[in-house]
Design a protein around this motif. Structure first.
Motif, PDB file in Angstrom:
ATOM      1  N   PHE A 190       7.694  12.106  10.304  1.00  0.00           N
ATOM      2  CA  PHE A 190       8.637  11.453   9.384  1.00  0.00           C
ATOM      3  C   PHE A 190       7.879  10.691   8.308  1.00  0.00           C
ATOM      4  N   GLU A 191       8.275  10.912   7.047  1.00  0.00           N
ATOM      5  CA  GLU A 191       7.622  10.195   5.956  1.00  0.00           C
ATOM      6  C   GLU A 191       8.574   9.129   5.423  1.00  0.00           C
ATOM      7  N   GLU A 192       8.918   8.172   6.286  1.00  0.00           N
ATOM      8  CA  GLU A 192       9.828   7.073   5.944  1.00  0.00           C
ATOM      9  C   GLU A 192       9.205   6.160   4.894  1.00  0.00           C
ATOM     10  N   ARG A 193      10.053   5.386   4.228  1.00  0.00           N
ATOM     11  CA  ARG A 193       9.521   4.288   3.406  1.00  0.00           C
ATOM     12  C   ARG A 193       8.948   3.247   4.351  1.00  0.00           C
ATOM     13  N   MET A 194       7.845   2.633   3.992  1.00  0.00           N
ATOM     14  CA  MET A 194       7.183   1.688   4.883  1.00  0.00           C
ATOM     15  C   MET A 194       6.886   0.362   4.207  1.00  0.00           C
ATOM     16  N   ILE A 202      -6.582  14.307   0.526  1.00  0.00           N
ATOM     17  CA  ILE A 202      -5.161  13.995   0.536  1.00  0.00           C
ATOM     18  C   ILE A 202      -4.487  14.776  -0.591  1.00  0.00           C
ATOM     19  N   ILE A 203      -3.194  15.043  -0.411  1.00  0.00           N
ATOM     20  CA  ILE A 203      -2.414  15.718  -1.451  1.00  0.00           C
ATOM     21  C   ILE A 203      -1.168  14.883  -1.680  1.00  0.00           C
ATOM     22  N   TYR A 204      -0.916  14.528  -2.928  1.00  0.00           N
ATOM     23  CA  TYR A 204       0.201  13.624  -3.191  1.00  0.00           C
ATOM     24  C   TYR A 204       1.009  14.082  -4.389  1.00  0.00           C
ATOM     25  N   LYS A 205       2.294  13.751  -4.347  1.00  0.00           N
ATOM     26  CA  LYS A 205       3.192  14.085  -5.457  1.00  0.00           C
ATOM     27  C   LYS A 205       3.444  12.829  -6.276  1.00  0.00           C
ATOM     28  N   VAL A 206       3.409  12.957  -7.593  1.00  0.00           N
ATOM     29  CA  VAL A 206       3.686  11.816  -8.467  1.00  0.00           C
ATOM     30  C   VAL A 206       5.203  11.611  -8.518  1.00  0.00           C
ATOM     31  N   VAL A 207       5.642  10.493  -7.901  1.00  0.00           N
ATOM     32  CA  VAL A 207       7.087  10.189  -7.871  1.00  0.00           C
ATOM     33  C   VAL A 207       7.406   8.823  -8.485  1.00  0.00           C
ATOM     34  N   GLY A 208       6.388   7.982  -8.688  1.00  0.00           N
ATOM     35  CA  GLY A 208       6.618   6.637  -9.205  1.00  0.00           C
ATOM     36  C   GLY A 208       5.304   6.043  -9.687  1.00  0.00           C
ATOM     37  N   GLY A 209       5.317   4.710  -9.891  1.00  0.00           N
ATOM     38  CA  GLY A 209       4.164   4.052 -10.501  1.00  0.00           C
ATOM     39  C   GLY A 209       2.882   4.187  -9.694  1.00  0.00           C
ATOM     40  N   GLY A 210       2.961   4.054  -8.370  1.00  0.00           N
ATOM     41  CA  GLY A 210       1.755   4.087  -7.540  1.00  0.00           C
ATOM     42  C   GLY A 210       1.059   5.442  -7.593  1.00  0.00           C
ATOM     43  N   THR A 211       1.833   6.486  -7.367  1.00  0.00           N
ATOM     44  CA  THR A 211       1.233   7.824  -7.369  1.00  0.00           C
ATOM     45  C   THR A 211       0.826   8.241  -8.790  1.00  0.00           C
ATOM     46  N   GLU A 212       1.515   7.713  -9.793  1.00  0.00           N
ATOM     47  CA  GLU A 212       1.104   8.005 -11.172  1.00  0.00           C
ATOM     48  C   GLU A 212      -0.273   7.385 -11.430  1.00  0.00           C
ATOM     49  N   ARG A 249       0.850  -1.192   0.000  1.00  0.00           N
ATOM     50  CA  ARG A 249       0.000   0.000   0.000  1.00  0.00           C
ATOM     51  C   ARG A 249       0.887   1.243   0.000  1.00  0.00           C
ATOM     52  N   ARG A 250       0.339   2.372  -0.438  1.00  0.00           N
ATOM     53  CA  ARG A 250       1.089   3.632  -0.455  1.00  0.00           C
ATOM     54  C   ARG A 250       0.572   4.549   0.663  1.00  0.00           C
ATOM     55  N   PRO A 251       1.467   4.927   1.634  1.00  0.00           N
ATOM     56  CA  PRO A 251       1.035   5.802   2.726  1.00  0.00           C
ATOM     57  C   PRO A 251       0.970   7.267   2.300  1.00  0.00           C
ATOM     58  N   ILE A 252      -0.118   7.922   2.632  1.00  0.00           N
ATOM     59  CA  ILE A 252      -0.288   9.350   2.328  1.00  0.00           C
ATOM     60  C   ILE A 252      -0.911  10.020   3.559  1.00  0.00           C
ATOM     61  N   SER A 253      -0.396  11.196   3.922  1.00  0.00           N
ATOM     62  CA  SER A 253      -0.896  11.908   5.105  1.00  0.00           C
ATOM     63  C   SER A 253      -2.324  12.396   4.893  1.00  0.00           C
ATOM     64  N   VAL A 254      -3.050  12.467   5.988  1.00  0.00           N
ATOM     65  CA  VAL A 254      -4.368  13.108   5.959  1.00  0.00           C
ATOM     66  C   VAL A 254      -4.131  14.613   5.869  1.00  0.00           C
TER      67      VAL A 254
HETATM   68  C1  FAD Z   1       3.600   8.447   6.899  1.00  0.00           C
HETATM   69  C2  FAD Z   1       3.816   8.891   5.476  1.00  0.00           C
HETATM   70  C3  FAD Z   1       3.077   9.937   4.966  1.00  0.00           C
HETATM   71  C4  FAD Z   1       3.250  10.342   3.632  1.00  0.00           C
HETATM   72  N1  FAD Z   1       2.508  11.394   3.193  1.00  0.00           N
HETATM   73  C5  FAD Z   1       2.643  11.783   1.917  1.00  0.00           C
HETATM   74  C6  FAD Z   1       1.821  12.841   1.426  1.00  0.00           C
HETATM   75  O1  FAD Z   1       0.963  13.400   2.131  1.00  0.00           O
HETATM   76  N2  FAD Z   1       1.979  13.196   0.128  1.00  0.00           N
HETATM   77  C7  FAD Z   1       2.923  12.579  -0.688  1.00  0.00           C
HETATM   78  O2  FAD Z   1       3.048  12.970  -1.841  1.00  0.00           O
HETATM   79  N3  FAD Z   1       3.703  11.600  -0.247  1.00  0.00           N
HETATM   80  C8  FAD Z   1       3.586  11.173   1.031  1.00  0.00           C
HETATM   81  N4  FAD Z   1       4.360  10.132   1.481  1.00  0.00           N
HETATM   82  C9  FAD Z   1       5.311   9.504   0.541  1.00  0.00           C
HETATM   83  C10 FAD Z   1       4.542   8.510  -0.348  1.00  0.00           C
HETATM   84  O3  FAD Z   1       4.109   7.409   0.431  1.00  0.00           O
HETATM   85  C11 FAD Z   1       5.437   7.987  -1.479  1.00  0.00           C
HETATM   86  O4  FAD Z   1       5.840   9.054  -2.302  1.00  0.00           O
HETATM   87  C12 FAD Z   1       4.696   6.952  -2.321  1.00  0.00           C
HETATM   88  O5  FAD Z   1       4.467   5.786  -1.569  1.00  0.00           O
HETATM   89  C13 FAD Z   1       5.509   6.619  -3.562  1.00  0.00           C
HETATM   90  O6  FAD Z   1       4.815   5.597  -4.280  1.00  0.00           O
HETATM   91  P1  FAD Z   1       5.088   5.386  -5.833  1.00  0.00           P
HETATM   92  O7  FAD Z   1       4.626   4.021  -6.176  1.00  0.00           O
HETATM   93  O8  FAD Z   1       4.544   6.518  -6.615  1.00  0.00           O
HETATM   94  O9  FAD Z   1       6.650   5.508  -5.926  1.00  0.00           O
HETATM   95  P2  FAD Z   1       7.735   4.325  -5.796  1.00  0.00           P
HETATM   96  O10 FAD Z   1       7.862   3.674  -7.134  1.00  0.00           O
HETATM   97  O11 FAD Z   1       7.460   3.496  -4.594  1.00  0.00           O
HETATM   98  O12 FAD Z   1       9.002   5.230  -5.518  1.00  0.00           O
HETATM   99  C14 FAD Z   1       9.420   6.204  -6.494  1.00  0.00           C
HETATM  100  C15 FAD Z   1      10.508   7.086  -5.904  1.00  0.00           C
HETATM  101  O13 FAD Z   1      10.008   7.781  -4.745  1.00  0.00           O
HETATM  102  C16 FAD Z   1      10.820   7.471  -3.610  1.00  0.00           C
HETATM  103  N5  FAD Z   1       9.977   7.270  -2.431  1.00  0.00           N
HETATM  104  C17 FAD Z   1       9.031   6.322  -2.272  1.00  0.00           C
HETATM  105  N6  FAD Z   1       8.473   6.403  -1.040  1.00  0.00           N
HETATM  106  C18 FAD Z   1       9.073   7.419  -0.408  1.00  0.00           C
HETATM  107  C19 FAD Z   1       8.957   8.008   0.880  1.00  0.00           C
HETATM  108  N7  FAD Z   1       8.126   7.532   1.811  1.00  0.00           N
HETATM  109  N8  FAD Z   1       9.728   9.065   1.173  1.00  0.00           N
HETATM  110  C20 FAD Z   1      10.601   9.548   0.270  1.00  0.00           C
HETATM  111  N9  FAD Z   1      10.768   9.035  -0.961  1.00  0.00           N
HETATM  112  C21 FAD Z   1      10.023   8.000  -1.295  1.00  0.00           C
HETATM  113  C22 FAD Z   1      11.521   6.180  -3.954  1.00  0.00           C
HETATM  114  O14 FAD Z   1      12.765   6.056  -3.274  1.00  0.00           O
HETATM  115  C23 FAD Z   1      11.724   6.307  -5.420  1.00  0.00           C
HETATM  116  O15 FAD Z   1      12.863   7.066  -5.735  1.00  0.00           O
HETATM  117  C24 FAD Z   1       4.211   9.703   2.800  1.00  0.00           C
HETATM  118  C25 FAD Z   1       4.969   8.644   3.315  1.00  0.00           C
HETATM  119  C26 FAD Z   1       4.766   8.235   4.618  1.00  0.00           C
HETATM  120  C27 FAD Z   1       5.538   7.072   5.146  1.00  0.00           C
END
Ligand code: FAD
Ligand code: FES
Length: 245
Positions: A204-208, A62-72, A47-52
């Motif tokens: 802290f928004e650690e990887r989980m 929720i507000i999220y940034k597209v950084v990878g496949g899940g958020t895309e 699952r992908r964690p996102i803050s309330v």
């Molecule tokens: C408690 C918590 C709250 C969060 N809240 C938010 C939020 O409100 N909005 C938001 O946009 N994101 C938030 N995040 C981060 C979010 O969970 C990740 O960006 C998301 O899971 C990435 O999924 P993906 O499949 O798009 O990317 P992936 O394919 O999983 O990763 C793509 C890239 O993003 C990096 N990445 C992935 N997860 C994280 C992370 N947790 N921290 C830093 N870099 C990461 C990877 O290293 C990789 O380079 C939060 C994370 C946690 C643990």
């Protein structure tokens, strides 16, 4: 913790890479600002964690940034589609410590969890100052939304294209805060840890892995023993934190 289905009612870009999603569903387990939800997406094991960002009645924002496949994948979803979401995760911020003039500092996608916190503190009659830090003008979001709540807002950009040039720590001068709350990238949290003179709380928004305390994948050392960021966090107090150098 509760597992349920939420229906998307809105999914729109705030910047070229950051999206706001509104969903309707059972929000009853969300009890504090700073908690997070964990979203199941077809084709992804974890699952992908996102803050309330906010909760009003049965509407979750929720507000999220597209950084990878899940958020895309999330960014391509349409109103009417449903998401399987775990709610009520994490401890959230403790509002009781704020004093009369709390300072809220957010960096990038660390900004969203501070919105509901600001709303609640202002409803308690607190004078709230907010610093929002971004890399550049195109990335700025939610400045007006915080102002509309009644907060005093300063925006910083690293390249100086908007607001105060530099990092969030460059905007601290002249704010006579009683306590602080923050969420953002770790270098920002560390800089703030050094630059602040009062107590505070860091999210802290650690990887989980699992996101609900079962796998120990997010364990970290604190003054009061090992803590799981997903369960005993994501919010830790300033006194509790041991930075790994
Ligand atoms: C408690 C918590 C709250 C969060 N809240 C938010 C939020 O409100 N909005 C938001 O946009 N994101 C938030 N995040 C981060 C979010 O969970 C990740 O960006 C998301 O899971 C990435 O999924 P993906 O499949 O798009 O990317 P992936 O394919 O999983 O990763 C793509 C890239 O993003 C990096 N990445 C992935 N997860 C994280 C992370 N947790 N921290 C830093 N870099 C990461 C990877 O290293 C990789 O380079 C939060 C994370 C946690 C643990
Ligand atoms: S992510 Fe599994 S215990 Fe925290």
């Amino acid at each position: 913790m509760k597992q349920s289905f939420f229906e998307i009612t809105e999914n729109k870009p705030l910047t070229p890479t950051v999206f706001l999603m509104n969903l309707k569903g059972d929000t009853s387990d969300i009890t504090a600002p700073g908690q997070f939800v964990n979203i199941k997406l077809d084709g992804f094991f974890l699952r992908r964690p996102i803050s309330v960002c906010d909760v009003e009645g049965d509407t979750l924002t929720i507000i999220y940034k597209v950084v990878g496949g899940g958020t895309e994948k999330m960014s391509e979803m349409l109103p009417g589609e449903k998401l399987d979401i775990l709610t009520g995760l994490g401890n959230g911020y403790d509002l009781d410590k704020s004093g009369n003039h709390p300072l809220l500092v957010g960096g990038g996608v660390g900004v969203p969890p501070l919105y509901m916190l600001a709303r609640k503190l202002i409803a308690q009659g607190k004078q709230v100052d907010v610093i929002l830090g971004f890399n550049t003008k195109d990335e700025v979001f939610y400045e007006e939304q915080f102002r509309a709540l009644g907060a005093t807002v300063r925006v910083t950009t690293a390249d100086g294209s908007y607001g105060i040039k530099g990092f969030v720590t460059n905007a601290l001068d002249g704010i006579n805060y009683t306590y602080f709350y923050t969420c953002g990238p770790e270098p920002m949290l560390k800089a703030l840890y050094k630059a602040t003179s009062t107590g505070g709380q860091f999210s802290f928004e650690e990887r989980m892995g699992c996101g609900f305390g079962a796998c120990m994948g997010c364990s970290c050392k604190t003054v009061t023993g090992n803590k799981r960021i997903c369960k005993e966090g994501p919010v830790l107090t300033k006194e509790d934190i041991i930075w790994e150098i």
